[in-house]
Design a protein around this motif. Structure first.
Motif, PDB file in Angstrom:
ATOM      1  N   ASN A   6       3.851 -24.334  17.614  1.00 51.45           N
ATOM      2  CA  ASN A   6       2.871 -23.666  18.473  1.00 51.45           C
ATOM      3  C   ASN A   6       3.555 -22.632  19.361  1.00 51.45           C
ATOM      4  O   ASN A   6       4.728 -22.764  19.694  1.00 51.45           O
ATOM      5  CB  ASN A   6       2.159 -24.685  19.368  1.00 51.45           C
ATOM      6  N   CYS A   7       2.788 -21.625  19.750  1.00 46.96           N
ATOM      7  CA  CYS A   7       3.295 -20.562  20.620  1.00 46.96           C
ATOM      8  C   CYS A   7       3.739 -21.139  21.959  1.00 46.96           C
ATOM      9  O   CYS A   7       3.011 -21.917  22.578  1.00 46.96           O
ATOM     10  CB  CYS A   7       2.199 -19.526  20.837  1.00 46.96           C
ATOM     11  N   ARG A   8       4.923 -20.743  22.424  1.00 37.24           N
ATOM     12  CA  ARG A   8       5.441 -21.313  23.672  1.00 37.24           C
ATOM     13  C   ARG A   8       4.718 -20.747  24.897  1.00 37.24           C
ATOM     14  O   ARG A   8       4.837 -21.297  25.979  1.00 37.24           O
ATOM     15  CB  ARG A   8       6.950 -21.136  23.806  1.00 37.24           C
ATOM     16  N   PHE A   9       3.948 -19.683  24.716  1.00 32.55           N
ATOM     17  CA  PHE A   9       3.152 -19.191  25.835  1.00 32.55           C
ATOM     18  C   PHE A   9       1.697 -19.668  25.755  1.00 32.55           C
ATOM     19  O   PHE A   9       1.217 -20.342  26.648  1.00 32.55           O
ATOM     20  CB  PHE A   9       3.215 -17.663  25.916  1.00 32.55           C
ATOM     21  N   CYS A  10       0.990 -19.347  24.661  1.00 33.07           N
ATOM     22  CA  CYS A  10      -0.462 -19.613  24.646  1.00 33.07           C
ATOM     23  C   CYS A  10      -0.833 -20.825  23.807  1.00 33.07           C
ATOM     24  O   CYS A  10      -2.000 -21.173  23.723  1.00 33.07           O
ATOM     25  CB  CYS A  10      -1.214 -18.366  24.181  1.00 33.07           C
ATOM     26  N   ASN A  11       0.169 -21.469  23.174  1.00 36.20           N
ATOM     27  CA  ASN A  11      -0.042 -22.716  22.445  1.00 36.20           C
ATOM     28  C   ASN A  11      -0.841 -22.599  21.137  1.00 36.20           C
ATOM     29  O   ASN A  11      -1.181 -23.609  20.527  1.00 36.20           O
ATOM     30  CB  ASN A  11      -0.680 -23.771  23.386  1.00 36.20           C
ATOM     31  N   VAL A  49       5.496 -14.535  14.896  1.00 35.17           N
ATOM     32  CA  VAL A  49       4.800 -13.767  15.914  1.00 35.17           C
ATOM     33  C   VAL A  49       3.422 -14.390  16.072  1.00 35.17           C
ATOM     34  O   VAL A  49       2.759 -14.718  15.090  1.00 35.17           O
ATOM     35  CB  VAL A  49       4.782 -12.249  15.596  1.00 35.17           C
ATOM     36  N   CYS A  50       3.048 -14.601  17.321  1.00 26.51           N
ATOM     37  CA  CYS A  50       1.787 -15.293  17.606  1.00 26.51           C
ATOM     38  C   CYS A  50       0.610 -14.354  17.324  1.00 26.51           C
ATOM     39  O   CYS A  50       0.577 -13.234  17.822  1.00 26.51           O
ATOM     40  CB  CYS A  50       1.770 -15.740  19.067  1.00 26.51           C
ATOM     41  N   GLY A  51      -0.356 -14.827  16.551  1.00 25.00           N
ATOM     42  CA  GLY A  51      -1.519 -14.014  16.190  1.00 25.00           C
ATOM     43  C   GLY A  51      -2.475 -13.805  17.355  1.00 25.00           C
ATOM     44  O   GLY A  51      -3.349 -12.949  17.300  1.00 25.00           O
ATOM     45  N   ARG A  52      -2.297 -14.589  18.416  1.00 28.29           N
ATOM     46  CA  ARG A  52      -3.215 -14.459  19.554  1.00 28.29           C
ATOM     47  C   ARG A  52      -2.601 -13.620  20.682  1.00 28.29           C
ATOM     48  O   ARG A  52      -3.211 -12.662  21.144  1.00 28.29           O
ATOM     49  CB  ARG A  52      -3.574 -15.852  20.054  1.00 28.29           C
ATOM     50  N   CYS A  53      -1.352 -13.942  21.097  1.00 28.99           N
ATOM     51  CA  CYS A  53      -0.781 -13.214  22.245  1.00 28.99           C
ATOM     52  C   CYS A  53       0.354 -12.266  21.836  1.00 28.99           C
ATOM     53  O   CYS A  53       0.865 -11.526  22.644  1.00 28.99           O
ATOM     54  CB  CYS A  53      -0.282 -14.197  23.298  1.00 28.99           C
ATOM     55  N   PHE A  54       0.775 -12.310  20.557  1.00 30.04           N
ATOM     56  CA  PHE A  54       1.817 -11.428  20.010  1.00 30.04           C
ATOM     57  C   PHE A  54       3.211 -11.649  20.589  1.00 30.04           C
ATOM     58  O   PHE A  54       4.055 -10.755  20.542  1.00 30.04           O
ATOM     59  CB  PHE A  54       1.412  -9.946  20.106  1.00 30.04           C
TER      60      PHE A  54
HETATM   61 ZN   LIG Z   1       0.753 -16.962  21.742  1.00 33.85          ZN
END
Ligand SMILES: [Zn+2]
Length: 414
Positions: A6-11, A49-54
């Motif tokens: 999971n993304c370390r910023f937005c999960n 690369v996170c698809g939500r927050c990049f």
């Molecule tokens: Zn993210």
């Protein structure tokens, strides 16, 4: 395939790969002669690369406790970095009128390379540096240093002791923090109401546009565009209000932050300009990220073509430098003794040691002069002008340079 992280910023779950550099050892784990025949740990070097927050990021395969508790990197070894630090302190003292009543706090203060300049001016300075061997050097220089990892817990402890910052800074630390939310939330706590944050980090846009894939290593958990970084700080009540572009580390940005509530510092037009530039280049869409991996593979093929051709002509190739980034490049491209006979480096710590994973021996630079190789492969390409100038004597015997990044090339005109 392991489970999707999971993304370390937005999960959000991380579905997209920026680039996969295969398995690699830690890039600063140089081997002594008696370690060469032992097992070496390799970890995936795969950037999502996170698809939500990049946010571009590596999974945390190796804990910071393992990487940073005893660390071989001392900032004070680099003259140009010291000069950079000195210029910065002068700029900050002038711009924010720092004096004996101010408090400066640096996160990842290393060996005190920067805080020493505040201390010299009589400005109270506190370093936070988890690598004990490195922190010890700072303490011996008379710079107060806490040897712990920074986050909410430490920030609360410091606040209880009355330590809050007028200037809170961190250079090249943001990328090295696995729990970025905890780290930035801690900064919100440590910053005084009218205080200023500055942070420097390599700019992802430069990494992608200039093909700097070898600056990806396990120590760097995150890779930031300005858009992403602004979002992370905003989520923790910190407004970015100014920025500067720097040429350090292949292209960095320095951001300035303040409490969202502190309206005494207006937001500079440079932020909108930077955001527009990133949006125009498509850094809020997946396409620009998706194209990067193909370019990296193509670079590997081009570089290997140059090396294969040279070896077919019975030429001798040796390396110049043994930087961390060189190890990402050598491991990813599979360049071992079959191409590079050895490499040379100015750092005496590395002499007689071997590059991690690829086991190329490291000698002092004098060896080039005695040995007269045909090709000198420049691993710290960010210093190529300086190195080509310094080593131009290889011309005497018809020697030429190979520079791998941004595009592999043979440099024979110097
Ligand atoms: Zn993210």
């Amino acid at each position: 395939m392991g489970k999707v992280p999971n993304c370390r910023f937005c999960n959000s779950s991380l579905q997209h790969t920026l680039v996969d550099l295969g398995m690699s050892p830690l890039c600063e784990s140089f081997l002594a002669a008696d370690q060469v025949n032992r097992m070496e740990p390799f970890y995936p070097l795969k950037v999502y690369v996170c698809g939500r927050c990049f946010l571009a990021q590596l999974e945390e395969y190796v804990s910071p406790e393992n990487i940073f508790t005893e660390y071989a990197y001392f900032s004070s070894y680099s003259d140009s970095w010291l000069q950079h630090a000195k210029n910065y302190t002068e700029l900050m003292i002038e711009r924010y009128k720092l004096d004996q009543k101010s408090q400066v706090v640096e996160l990842a203060s290393n060996d005190g390379y920067l805080l020493q300049y505040f201390v010299q001016k009589g400005i109270p300075a506190l370093g936070i540096e988890p690598a004990k061997n490195v922190a010890q050097v700072a303490i011996e220089k008379g710079i107060s240093t806490i040897t712990e990892f920074f986050g909410v817990e430490l920030a609360q402890k410091m606040a209880k002791d009355g330590t809050k910052a007028d200037l809170l800074l961190g250079n090249n630390v943001l990328a090295q923090v696995p729990d970025i939310n905890d780290f930035v939330a801690g900064m919100k706590i440590t910053l005084k109401p009218g205080g200023v944050i500055t942070m420097e980090f390599p700019h992802l846009i430069r990494l992608i546009q200039e093909n700097q894939f070898d600056t990806i290593y396990h120590e760097h958990f995150s890779y930031f565009s300005f858009l992403v970084v602004e979002g992370i700080f905003a989520a923790h009540g910190i407004t970015l209000f100014d920025l500067e572009e720097l040429n350090t580390h292949g292209g960095s940005i320095r951001i300035y932050g303040r409490h969202a509530e502190d309206e005494s510092k207006p937001v500079s037009g440079k932020l909108l300009e930077m955001k527009n530039r990133e949006l125009a280049a498509g850094y809020d869409k997946m396409e620009v990220y998706a194209a990067f991996a193909d370019r990296v593979v193509e670079t590997k093929r081009k570089l290997l073509k140059i090396l294969i051709k040279a070896k077919e002509q019975k030429k001798r190739i040796v390396g110049y430098g043994a930087p961390g980034k060189g190890n990402t490049l050598l491991n990813y491209c599979g360049i071992r003794n079959d191409f590079l006979e050895y490499t040379v480096d100015r750092n005496p710590y590395k002499h007689g040691r071997f590059t991690p994973g690829t086991h190329i021996e490291i000698f002092p630079p004098d060896r080039i002069w005695e040995d007269r190789p045909d090709y000198l492969f420049v691993l710290p390409w960010n210093l190529k002008e300086e190195i080509i100038k310094q080593m131009s004597f290889i011309k005497e015997w018809g020697g030429v340079f190979i520079v791998p990044i941004p595009e592999p090339e043979v440099v024979s005109d110097f």
